[in-house]
Motif scaffolding. Structure first.
Motif, mmCIF file in Angstrom:
data_model
loop_
_atom_site.group_PDB
_atom_site.id
_atom_site.type_symbol
_atom_site.label_atom_id
_atom_site.label_comp_id
_atom_site.label_asym_id
_atom_site.label_seq_id
_atom_site.Cartn_x
_atom_site.Cartn_y
_atom_site.Cartn_z
ATOM 1 N N ARG A 120 -1.819 -0.156 -11.179
ATOM 2 C CA ARG A 120 -2.873 -1.172 -11.109
ATOM 3 C C ARG A 120 -3.201 -1.545 -9.677
ATOM 4 N NH1 ARG A 120 -1.020 -5.454 -15.706
ATOM 5 N NH2 ARG A 120 -1.473 -4.168 -17.541
ATOM 6 N N ASP A 121 -2.168 -1.653 -8.860
ATOM 7 C CA ASP A 121 -2.431 -2.046 -7.481
ATOM 8 C C ASP A 121 -3.115 -0.935 -6.697
ATOM 9 O OD1 ASP A 121 -1.984 -4.433 -5.745
ATOM 10 O OD2 ASP A 121 -1.116 -2.919 -4.426
ATOM 11 N N ASN A 127 -3.542 2.936 -0.752
ATOM 12 C CA ASN A 127 -2.242 3.098 -0.114
ATOM 13 C C ASN A 127 -1.204 2.263 -0.874
ATOM 14 O OD1 ASN A 127 0.006 3.082 1.489
ATOM 15 N ND2 ASN A 127 -1.001 2.177 3.267
ATOM 16 N N THR A 128 -0.303 2.933 -1.576
ATOM 17 C CA THR A 128 0.614 2.193 -2.444
ATOM 18 C C THR A 128 1.909 1.795 -1.737
ATOM 19 O OG1 THR A 128 1.498 4.262 -3.318
ATOM 20 C CG2 THR A 128 -0.293 3.236 -4.561
ATOM 21 N N ARG A 132 5.017 -0.452 -3.407
ATOM 22 C CA ARG A 132 6.288 0.263 -3.589
ATOM 23 C C ARG A 132 7.426 -0.446 -2.874
ATOM 24 N NH1 ARG A 132 5.612 6.569 -4.391
ATOM 25 N NH2 ARG A 132 3.643 6.574 -5.527
ATOM 26 N N ASP A 133 7.135 -0.941 -1.679
ATOM 27 C CA ASP A 133 8.151 -1.713 -0.957
ATOM 28 C C ASP A 133 8.541 -2.961 -1.729
ATOM 29 O OD1 ASP A 133 8.438 -0.033 1.133
ATOM 30 O OD2 ASP A 133 7.180 -1.146 2.540
ATOM 31 N N LEU A 134 7.540 -3.555 -2.333
ATOM 32 C CA LEU A 134 7.754 -4.784 -3.092
ATOM 33 C C LEU A 134 8.791 -4.569 -4.203
ATOM 34 C CD1 LEU A 134 6.669 -7.655 -3.282
ATOM 35 C CD2 LEU A 134 4.847 -6.820 -4.742
ATOM 36 N N PHE A 135 8.761 -3.388 -4.813
ATOM 37 C CA PHE A 135 9.665 -3.093 -5.931
ATOM 38 C C PHE A 135 10.833 -2.187 -5.523
ATOM 39 C CE2 PHE A 135 5.793 -4.239 -8.290
ATOM 40 C CZ PHE A 135 6.337 -5.135 -9.192
#
Lengths: 234, 242
Positions: A120-121, A127-128, A132-135
């Motif tokens: 979704r993001d 640019n994910t 990805r860093d968040l999780f």
């Protein structure tokens, strides 16, 4: 078999390392892909087989459920805020449901996992890296079943089951002239993105157009294999 | 990581204040607001942890003490994003002056003390625009604690960092918590180029330092004035229906 858990990045600094006794099974797919049905059938079957199952569903943490409902009903209109609401929800479930259950030897079935947030993001920012860093503290699941649905199959299912809504149509991204066009473009883009993740992370891809029992049968076979095979220490 | 590395590029200006509880930063930003408004600038004020969206959840989570360092951090980030989109970006785009009482640096200090990874929380806020000036009100922990302890009969559980288990005594825990937060601020001061103000100075002297710095930044900035900015509020109230 207890094993050392694997993380996408690193364990939360304040979490002690632990032995993972249970298994983490993820079912992913867009809305209307038949996810909940498969989750329910898998849970039931596992329990009949004598496994204790903990079910954890996207956006259903005790902490965040209320705020997310509030947000969905038009109190916010911004994707980034939504992403963070869901991220908070996930963290709450991760620390309070998933980890304790895996420590004590339960099988955890996750109805959607961090892939949902990534997909979704990616619609907001191609640019994910940020998401990805968040999780990065999340555990790598033991298996991910992805219910892959074609947009042509998805459309009638969604219309039948109550219609398209603002968020499912990605209206905030202005991807179409009206609700329908936007829905088609948005969901197609989501499906594309899921396809990329499926390759990257090695999802077990199921054809969501198949009969419910057939899909369940396939999932069952894989899970059976997974539970039989003792995990070797690496 | 591209954190706070470039100017925001909006026509407006963003000034923020940071510091531990009891550093006097809220007093300073209130005085700054007074002055800017008197000068005829159009000012918007926003405060940490004040969005309606997650207010109830944060309150309840704190009350029941079910927040983890990560959910605590994420809830505040959600609040921040919500305010960013509703309260910070629009006035900045409209060329107004935005004043923020606490900014992402508060999260970098508090959340890291609570136990999240410094890199992780910096990434979390990497979408935030860099303020034009970030004032940091530097005060020794003892003075800050004395100020708070003398002006309030009670310190809240999370304010005192009681969730971290430093001490069973609220005052003692508060002191330890504040000291650790101060250490984080000190580290950040160089990392982000915060404008440090000696918060032990007289209030008026501090305000002069603040105003001088703001004046300097506002050189060449064209004053945006809303249509009714200078009209007395009373004007509107006269026409009530009876």
């Amino acid at each position: 078999m207890p094993s050392d858990p694997k993380y996408f990045g690193e364990n939360l600094p304040y979490h002690k390392s632990f032995q993972k006794k249970g298994q983490l099974i993820v079912i992913e797919g867009t809305d209307g892909s038949g996810r909940s049905t498969q989750v329910g059938m898998l849970k039931n079957w596992l329990e009949v087989q004598g496994y204790a199952v903990v079910l954890t569903s996207w956006a259903h943490s005790t902490l965040m459920e209320k705020s997310i409902e509030l947000a969905k009903h038009g109190n916010i209109m911004d994707r980034m805020t939504f992403t963070l609401l869901y991220a908070t929800d996930f963290a709450d479930r991760f620390e309070n449901q998933i980890i304790p259950a895996l420590k004590s030897g339960h099988i955890v079935i996750a109805d959607r996992y961090i892939y949902t947030a990534i997909v979704r993001d990616a619609m907001r920012d191609a640019n994910t890296g940020w998401i990805r860093d968040l999780f990065s503290y999340a555990l790598v699941p033991d298996a991910v079943f992805y219910l892959n649905i074609g947009i042509e199959t998805l459309i009638p299912r969604v219309i039948e089951s109550g219609g398209m809504n603002y968020w499912e149509a990605g209206m905030d991204l202005h991807m179409g002239q009206d609700l329908f066009d936007s829905f088609v473009n948005y969901q197609s883009a989501l499906i594309d993105q899921y396809g990329k993740l499926a390759k990257e992370f090695g999802f077990e891809v199921m054809d969501a157009g198949d009969k419910v029992e057939e899909i369940h049968g396939k999932i069952r076979e894989k899970v059976k294999e997974m539970l039989k095979k003792p995990k070797k220490a690496q | 990581m591209a954190l706070f590395d470039k100017k925001h590029g909006y026509p407006g200006k963003l000034f923020i204040v940071e510091g531990v509880d009891g550093s006097g930063k809220s007093t300073q930003i209130a005085l700054l607001k007074k002055w800017l408004e008197a000068e005829g600038y159009s000012v918007f004020f926003t405060e940490w942890n004040s969005s309606e969206l997650v207010k109830e959840t944060t309150k309840e989570g704190k009350k029941k003490n079910i927040l983890t360092p990560t959910t605590f951090s994420l809830l505040h980030a959600t609040d921040f994003t919500d305010r960013l989109n509703y309260q910070i970006i629009p006035p900045l785009k409209a060329g107004m002056i935005v004043l923020a009482d606490r900014y992402a640096y508060t999260a970098f200090a508090r959340d890291v003390v609570r136990g999240v990874s410094p890199t992780w929380v910096r990434n979390l806020y990497s979408f935030a625009p860099k303020p034009d000036i970030s004032f940091y009100f530097d005060v020794p922990a003892k003075i800050a604690c004395d100020r708070i302890l003398s002006s309030r009969s009670q310190i809240k559980f999370h304010e005192a960092g009681m969730d971290l288990g430093f001490s069973l005594d609220t005052k003692e825990s508060f002191k330890i918590f504040q000291t650790k937060i101060l250490e984080e601020y000190t580290k950040m001061s160089d990392e982000f180029g915060l404008t440090t103000v000696d918060a032990t100075l007289d209030i008026h002297d501090q305000q002069e330092i603040v105003r001088d710095a703001v004046k300097e930044t506002l050189k060449g900035y064209s004053k945006k004035r809303t249509i009714h900015a200078k009209r007395p509020k009373v004007f509107w109230r006269k026409f009530t229906l009876s």
